[in-house]
Every structure is written in C-alpha cells, then in structure tokens.
Design a protein around this motif. Structure first.
Motif, PDB file in Angstrom:
ATOM      1  N   VAL A   1     148.325 -28.190  41.019  1.00 58.24           N
ATOM      2  CA  VAL A   1     148.785 -29.011  42.155  1.00 58.24           C
ATOM      3  C   VAL A   1     150.302 -29.159  42.113  1.00 58.24           C
ATOM      4  O   VAL A   1     150.979 -29.072  43.145  1.00 58.24           O
ATOM      5  N   GLY A   2     150.855 -29.348  40.924  1.00 57.55           N
ATOM      6  CA  GLY A   2     152.305 -29.479  40.794  1.00 57.55           C
ATOM      7  C   GLY A   2     153.037 -28.227  41.235  1.00 57.55           C
ATOM      8  O   GLY A   2     154.056 -28.305  41.925  1.00 57.55           O
ATOM      9  N   ALA A   3     152.527 -27.074  40.862  1.00 60.28           N
ATOM     10  CA  ALA A   3     153.153 -25.818  41.277  1.00 60.28           C
ATOM     11  C   ALA A   3     153.051 -25.635  42.790  1.00 60.28           C
ATOM     12  O   ALA A   3     153.996 -25.158  43.425  1.00 60.28           O
ATOM     13  N   ALA A   4     151.912 -26.026  43.363  1.00 60.95           N
ATOM     14  CA  ALA A   4     151.757 -25.916  44.815  1.00 60.95           C
ATOM     15  C   ALA A   4     152.742 -26.837  45.540  1.00 60.95           C
ATOM     16  O   ALA A   4     153.358 -26.437  46.538  1.00 60.95           O
ATOM     17  N   VAL A   5     152.916 -28.036  45.032  1.00 59.99           N
ATOM     18  CA  VAL A   5     153.862 -28.980  45.646  1.00 59.99           C
ATOM     19  C   VAL A   5     155.288 -28.452  45.550  1.00 59.99           C
ATOM     20  O   VAL A   5     156.044 -28.497  46.529  1.00 59.99           O
ATOM     21  N   LEU A   6     155.673 -27.940  44.385  1.00 60.01           N
ATOM     22  CA  LEU A   6     157.020 -27.380  44.234  1.00 60.01           C
ATOM     23  C   LEU A   6     157.246 -26.208  45.181  1.00 60.01           C
ATOM     24  O   LEU A   6     158.323 -26.066  45.764  1.00 60.01           O
ATOM     25  N   THR A   7     156.218 -25.372  45.364  1.00 61.45           N
ATOM     26  CA  THR A   7     156.341 -24.239  46.285  1.00 61.45           C
ATOM     27  C   THR A   7     156.490 -24.711  47.721  1.00 61.45           C
ATOM     28  O   THR A   7     157.328 -24.196  48.472  1.00 61.45           O
ATOM     29  N   LEU A   8     155.709 -25.706  48.116  1.00 64.84           N
ATOM     30  CA  LEU A   8     155.829 -26.245  49.479  1.00 64.84           C
ATOM     31  C   LEU A   8     157.196 -26.891  49.706  1.00 64.84           C
ATOM     32  O   LEU A   8     157.784 -26.749  50.786  1.00 64.84           O
ATOM     33  N   LEU A   9     157.706 -27.585  48.703  1.00 64.28           N
ATOM     34  CA  LEU A   9     159.039 -28.163  48.825  1.00 64.28           C
ATOM     35  C   LEU A   9     160.100 -27.077  48.964  1.00 64.28           C
ATOM     36  O   LEU A   9     161.045 -27.216  49.745  1.00 64.28           O
ATOM     37  N   ALA A  10     159.936 -25.983  48.224  1.00 60.78           N
ATOM     38  CA  ALA A  10     160.895 -24.877  48.329  1.00 60.78           C
ATOM     39  C   ALA A  10     160.884 -24.272  49.726  1.00 60.78           C
ATOM     40  O   ALA A  10     161.946 -23.992  50.293  1.00 60.78           O
ATOM     41  N   PHE A  11     159.697 -24.083  50.301  1.00 61.18           N
ATOM     42  CA  PHE A  11     159.632 -23.545  51.661  1.00 61.18           C
ATOM     43  C   PHE A  11     160.229 -24.512  52.668  1.00 61.18           C
ATOM     44  O   PHE A  11     160.841 -24.105  53.650  1.00 61.18           O
ATOM     45  N   GLY A  12     160.076 -25.801  52.433  1.00 62.23           N
ATOM     46  CA  GLY A  12     160.703 -26.787  53.303  1.00 62.23           C
ATOM     47  C   GLY A  12     162.212 -26.717  53.248  1.00 62.23           C
ATOM     48  O   GLY A  12     162.890 -26.818  54.278  1.00 62.23           O
ATOM     49  N   PHE A  13     162.765 -26.540  52.054  1.00 60.98           N
ATOM     50  CA  PHE A  13     164.216 -26.377  51.939  1.00 60.98           C
ATOM     51  C   PHE A  13     164.668 -25.094  52.610  1.00 60.98           C
ATOM     52  O   PHE A  13     165.719 -25.055  53.242  1.00 60.98           O
ATOM     53  N   HIS A  14     163.876 -24.048  52.471  1.00 63.24           N
ATOM     54  CA  HIS A  14     164.229 -22.767  53.091  1.00 63.24           C
ATOM     55  C   HIS A  14     164.279 -22.889  54.614  1.00 63.24           C
ATOM     56  O   HIS A  14     165.108 -22.261  55.263  1.00 63.24           O
ATOM     57  N   LYS A  15     163.400 -23.716  55.175  1.00 59.07           N
ATOM     58  CA  LYS A  15     163.371 -23.908  56.633  1.00 59.07           C
ATOM     59  C   LYS A  15     164.259 -25.054  57.083  1.00 59.07           C
ATOM     60  O   LYS A  15     164.245 -25.431  58.252  1.00 59.07           O
ATOM     61  N   ASN A  16     165.030 -25.635  56.149  1.00 57.79           N
ATOM     62  CA  ASN A  16     165.962 -26.735  56.434  1.00 57.79           C
ATOM     63  C   ASN A  16     165.279 -27.982  56.981  1.00 57.79           C
ATOM     64  O   ASN A  16     165.816 -28.668  57.831  1.00 57.79           O
ATOM     65  N   ASN A  17     164.078 -28.258  56.491  1.00 55.30           N
ATOM     66  CA  ASN A  17     163.412 -29.514  56.843  1.00 55.30           C
ATOM     67  C   ASN A  17     163.994 -30.637  55.995  1.00 55.30           C
ATOM     68  O   ASN A  17     164.287 -30.449  54.825  1.00 55.30           O
ATOM     69  N   ARG A  18     164.127 -31.805  56.593  1.00 57.90           N
ATOM     70  CA  ARG A  18     164.708 -32.928  55.866  1.00 57.90           C
ATOM     71  C   ARG A  18     163.693 -33.653  54.995  1.00 57.90           C
ATOM     72  O   ARG A  18     164.053 -34.307  54.035  1.00 57.90           O
ATOM     73  N   ALA A  19     162.428 -33.568  55.321  1.00 53.99           N
ATOM     74  CA  ALA A  19     161.408 -34.362  54.637  1.00 53.99           C
ATOM     75  C   ALA A  19     161.201 -33.929  53.186  1.00 53.99           C
ATOM     76  O   ALA A  19     160.677 -34.695  52.391  1.00 53.99           O
ATOM     77  N   GLN A  20     161.622 -32.748  52.811  1.00 56.18           N
ATOM     78  CA  GLN A  20     161.386 -32.245  51.463  1.00 56.18           C
ATOM     79  C   GLN A  20     162.426 -32.720  50.466  1.00 56.18           C
ATOM     80  O   GLN A  20     162.243 -32.591  49.268  1.00 56.18           O
ATOM     81  N   ARG A  21     163.508 -33.288  50.926  1.00 51.50           N
ATOM     82  CA  ARG A  21     164.600 -33.640  50.028  1.00 51.50           C
ATOM     83  C   ARG A  21     164.208 -34.753  49.052  1.00 51.50           C
ATOM     84  O   ARG A  21     164.399 -34.631  47.841  1.00 51.50           O
ATOM     85  N   SER A  22     163.645 -35.835  49.531  1.00 51.12           N
ATOM     86  CA  SER A  22     163.318 -36.974  48.662  1.00 51.12           C
ATOM     87  C   SER A  22     162.265 -36.642  47.613  1.00 51.12           C
ATOM     88  O   SER A  22     162.456 -36.978  46.433  1.00 51.12           O
ATOM     89  N   PRO A  23     161.143 -35.982  47.963  1.00 57.65           N
ATOM     90  CA  PRO A  23     160.185 -35.629  46.911  1.00 57.65           C
ATOM     91  C   PRO A  23     160.765 -34.666  45.874  1.00 57.65           C
ATOM     92  O   PRO A  23     160.454 -34.771  44.688  1.00 57.65           O
ATOM     93  N   ALA A  24     161.618 -33.747  46.311  1.00 58.45           N
ATOM     94  CA  ALA A  24     162.223 -32.806  45.364  1.00 58.45           C
ATOM     95  C   ALA A  24     163.135 -33.541  44.387  1.00 58.45           C
ATOM     96  O   ALA A  24     163.122 -33.261  43.185  1.00 58.45           O
ATOM     97  N   VAL A  25     163.896 -34.498  44.886  1.00 58.26           N
ATOM     98  CA  VAL A  25     164.768 -35.279  44.008  1.00 58.26           C
ATOM     99  C   VAL A  25     163.926 -36.118  43.057  1.00 58.26           C
ATOM    100  O   VAL A  25     164.197 -36.177  41.851  1.00 58.26           O
ATOM    101  N   LEU A  26     162.874 -36.747  43.555  1.00 56.10           N
ATOM    102  CA  LEU A  26     162.022 -37.576  42.715  1.00 56.10           C
ATOM    103  C   LEU A  26     161.366 -36.768  41.592  1.00 56.10           C
ATOM    104  O   LEU A  26     161.390 -37.168  40.421  1.00 56.10           O
TER     105      LEU A  26
END
Length: 131
Positions: free
Chosen positions: A63-88
């Motif tokens: 689950v952790g690897a899946a979350v990290l991958t989804l956060l990476a794709f969010g950063f790649h698409k310049n979505n703002r919602a992925q920033r806070s979970p990635a920092v946390l």
C-alpha cells in the motif's frame, strides 16, 4: 554531461515538480524491493515466528508503494493535492532515519535522510504562486 546540466533549470516549477516525482518513484521502488524481499522470506525462511505479522508488513509495504507511486504521478501532472501527503510521508521517513542512526545503521540512515530531505525540499518548492 555539461549540455544536459545546462538544460536543467531549477528556477522552473516544472523541473522541481519532475525532481519531486522522480524522488517519489525512487522511494516507491525501494519500498517495492523491500516488499519483494519480505514475500520471498515468507516462503523460504524456516524461522519466521509469526507469519501473520509478516503478512501485515507485506500489505503495509504494498500500500505504501502504491501511495508513493500515485503521489509521483500527481506531481508529474502538477496537481496540488499531492504536495501535503508527500511532505508528510517524507517527514515520517526523516524520523525513521534518526532511528537508523540510533541503531548504528549510519549508511542506510544517511541515504534515507538525504532522499527524504531532498523530496521534502522539492515538494515544498513547487508551491504555486498566488494570483
């Protein structure tokens, strides 16, 4: 190499976002490799005391690897919602690296600290400008 380095513009928000996404993908690959190790150990180890606890770790890592991958794709698409979970998540990784230092795992702790710290810096640096 000089030509490649001259193409990198750290002033660009897109480059910083790409760096953050790359670091998150790297973290996901590390977690997936740990997950594969745990799965293999589950089948070949004779001295595993509690296989249910190991199964919990395997699920947690997956689950952790899946979350990290989804956060990476969010950063790649310049979505703002992925920033806070990635920092946390990476602030948690920074805490984990201090435990590694305390246990004498200096090299592993240093690598974890550097990757997590770099990801936090990259993730925080892509804060959009106010309009």
């Amino acid at each position: 190499i000089g030509r490649i380095l001259s193409m990198i513009n750290l002033q660009s928000r897109a480059w910083r976002s790409t760096i953050a996404a790359s670091l998150l993908i790297f973290e996901a690959l590390v977690v997936i490799s740990l997950d594969a190790y745990l799965i293999i150990q589950n089948f070949i180890a004779d001295n595993v005391d509690d296989r249910h606890a190991l199964l919990g770790e395997i699920i947690y890592a997956t689950v952790g690897a899946a979350v990290l991958t989804l956060l990476a794709f969010g950063f790649h698409k310049n979505n703002r919602a992925q920033r806070s979970p990635a920092v946390l998540i990476n602030l948690i990784f920074l805490g984990v690296s201090t435990y590694m230092f305390g246990e004498g795992l200096w090299l592993l702790g240093l690598v974890t600290f550097l990757v997590a710290g770099s990801t936090v810096v990259a993730a925080v640096s892509v804060i959009p400008e106010k309009k």
